[in-house]
Motif scaffolding. Structure first.
Motif, PDB file in Angstrom:
ATOM      1  N   GLY A 126       0.939  -1.161  -0.026  1.00  0.00           N
ATOM      2  CA  GLY A 126       0.077   0.070   0.107  1.00  0.00           C
ATOM      3  C   GLY A 126       1.011   1.273   0.066  1.00  0.00           C
ATOM      4  O   GLY A 126       0.413   2.213  -0.588  1.00  0.00           O
ATOM      5  N   LEU A 127       1.922   1.447   0.635  1.00  0.00           N
ATOM      6  CA  LEU A 127       2.916   2.721   1.025  1.00  0.00           C
ATOM      7  C   LEU A 127       3.441   2.856  -0.495  1.00  0.00           C
ATOM      8  O   LEU A 127       3.602   4.045  -0.957  1.00  0.00           O
ATOM      9  CB  LEU A 127       3.848   2.182   2.028  1.00  0.00           C
ATOM     10  CG  LEU A 127       3.264   2.531   3.369  1.00  0.00           C
ATOM     11  CD1 LEU A 127       4.709   1.982   4.245  1.00  0.00           C
ATOM     12  CD2 LEU A 127       2.513   3.777   3.801  1.00  0.00           C
ATOM     13  N   ILE A 128       3.825   1.814  -1.160  1.00  0.00           N
ATOM     14  CA  ILE A 128       4.251   1.961  -2.552  1.00  0.00           C
ATOM     15  C   ILE A 128       3.213   2.332  -3.775  1.00  0.00           C
ATOM     16  O   ILE A 128       3.549   3.250  -4.131  1.00  0.00           O
ATOM     17  CB  ILE A 128       4.907   0.634  -3.174  1.00  0.00           C
ATOM     18  CG1 ILE A 128       6.091   0.113  -2.312  1.00  0.00           C
ATOM     19  CG2 ILE A 128       5.635   0.573  -4.578  1.00  0.00           C
ATOM     20  CD1 ILE A 128       6.638  -1.361  -2.369  1.00  0.00           C
ATOM     21  N   VAL A 129       2.239   1.904  -3.415  1.00  0.00           N
ATOM     22  CA  VAL A 129       1.114   2.453  -4.324  1.00  0.00           C
ATOM     23  C   VAL A 129       0.625   3.732  -3.980  1.00  0.00           C
ATOM     24  O   VAL A 129       0.559   4.674  -4.935  1.00  0.00           O
ATOM     25  CB  VAL A 129      -0.104   1.425  -4.130  1.00  0.00           C
ATOM     26  CG1 VAL A 129      -1.494   2.111  -4.996  1.00  0.00           C
ATOM     27  CG2 VAL A 129      -0.011   0.126  -4.725  1.00  0.00           C
ATOM     28  N   ILE A 130       0.620   4.079  -2.865  1.00  0.00           N
ATOM     29  CA  ILE A 130       0.321   5.687  -2.523  1.00  0.00           C
ATOM     30  C   ILE A 130       1.499   6.668  -2.977  1.00  0.00           C
ATOM     31  O   ILE A 130       1.076   7.652  -3.554  1.00  0.00           O
ATOM     32  CB  ILE A 130       0.475   5.709  -0.935  1.00  0.00           C
ATOM     33  CG1 ILE A 130      -1.182   4.958  -0.393  1.00  0.00           C
ATOM     34  CG2 ILE A 130      -0.007   7.043  -0.526  1.00  0.00           C
ATOM     35  CD1 ILE A 130      -1.022   4.720   1.025  1.00  0.00           C
ATOM     36  N   ALA A 131       2.566   6.095  -2.807  1.00  0.00           N
ATOM     37  CA  ALA A 131       3.885   6.943  -3.245  1.00  0.00           C
ATOM     38  C   ALA A 131       3.699   7.119  -4.699  1.00  0.00           C
ATOM     39  O   ALA A 131       3.966   8.153  -5.332  1.00  0.00           O
ATOM     40  CB  ALA A 131       5.126   6.542  -2.900  1.00  0.00           C
ATOM     41  N   ALA A 132       3.451   6.103  -5.616  1.00  0.00           N
ATOM     42  CA  ALA A 132       3.222   6.159  -6.971  1.00  0.00           C
ATOM     43  C   ALA A 132       1.964   6.952  -7.510  1.00  0.00           C
ATOM     44  O   ALA A 132       2.154   7.722  -8.476  1.00  0.00           O
ATOM     45  CB  ALA A 132       3.205   4.811  -7.569  1.00  0.00           C
ATOM     46  N   ALA A 133       0.900   6.816  -6.672  1.00  0.00           N
ATOM     47  CA  ALA A 133      -0.202   7.903  -7.116  1.00  0.00           C
ATOM     48  C   ALA A 133       0.126   9.177  -6.834  1.00  0.00           C
ATOM     49  O   ALA A 133      -0.286  10.110  -7.493  1.00  0.00           O
ATOM     50  CB  ALA A 133      -1.394   7.173  -6.302  1.00  0.00           C
TER      51      ALA A 133
END
Length: 285
Positions: A126-133
């Motif tokens: 989730g943290l990786i996805v949030i950073a990408a978004a």
């Protein structure tokens, strides 16, 4: 240029953040006593944990090929660039399904697509996805965002505190003999993900531990040092640990962002109703 960040429901990203950042979440399948549910869509975490002790049969299942193919075709007709980040392929088959679908249909559209194995799950993913978004919203290029995600994958650090091994055994996430021995000895494993994205035992705790994560603070301090971090605290049925963990991390480290998530059904089936976790990465931006 229309862009989209995609993940699956094992990311355990809070719903308000999903909506705020426009993240597309593909639900994995959850089977409870013979009934099929879409994780996060027709089964909420509250409903799942409310009935946890009464379910006789529980298992999670990756997104089916046909379901993924339909989502893929819809997304590629609506967007120009799609960055897809999924749960570790050693935890779920969804990444492999995504790759297979892409290989089959990649010539049917002009959309630019990248599929990445996060080598993690829950809010580690989730943290990786949030950073990408957030990066996509800021306007970074597709290539730069792909590089950002690939750089974050090996930097993600997870401490998953599992009070009992019986659920990992039932979900076949750990060997039967090891699990039986662990249950008999009262072992309380703290899990991480190894470099390949497999579950690995970081350490083992014994006896009564009111808060397993706090018992690991010396190890966590060594991992973080004096560097700034972005942190996720993940709980299951019991939410009482969140405030104490948040207070300790805020007073002990330079936390740039703190997110609070809940183990959804697809993860909670395997970790149990009392599991907690902290997941973080060093954030220099």
């Amino acid at each position: 240029m229309k862009r989209l960040i995609v993940t699956d429901s094992t990311a355990d990203i809070p719903r308000d953040i999903i909506q705020q950042l426009g993240i597309k979440v593909i639900p994995v399948n959850v089977h409870l006593d013979g009934r099929l549910y879409k994780d996060g869509e027709d089964l909420t975490t509250d409903q799942f944990y409310a009935g946890y002790d009464n379910f006789k049969e529980m298992r999670s299942e990756a997104v089916k090929y046909e379901e993924y193919a339909l989502s893929y075709m819809q997304m590629t007709q609506q967007y120009d660039e799609i960055l897809i980040i999924h749960c570790s392929r050693h935890v779920s088959e969804t990444y492999n399904v995504a790759v297979k679908v892409h290989e089959e249909f990649r010539t049917s559209h002009r959309c630019k697509i990248e599929i990445i194995d996060s080598k993690s799950c829950s809010m580690g993913l989730g943290l990786i996805v949030i950073a990408a978004a957030r990066a996509a919203i800021k306007g970074v290029s597709f290539i730069e965002n792909v590089a950002l995600v690939n750089n974050m994958v090996p930097q993600m650090c997870s401490y998953m505190a599992i009070p009992t091994m019986k659920y990992l055994k039932k979900g076949k996430k750990i060997g039967g003999f090891k699990a039986l021995m662990g249950i008999a000895l009262g072992v309380k494993p703290v899990l991480e993900f190894d470099d390949d994205g497999k579950f690995a035992v970081k350490t083992k705790l014994f006896g009564k531990q009111k808060n397993m994560i706090l018992a690991m603070m010396d190890s966590i301090r060594k991992d973080i040092g004096s560097d700034p971090i972005t942190l996720a605290i993940v709980h299951s049925r019991e939410k009482g640990v969140v405030d104490s963990l948040k207070g300790v991390f805020e007073s002990s480290f330079k936390c740039k962002n703190i997110y609070v998530g809940c183990f959804g059904p697809s993860i909670g089936i395997n970790t149990g109703p009392e599991a907690t976790a902290v997941m973080f990465y060093k954030d220099y931006e």
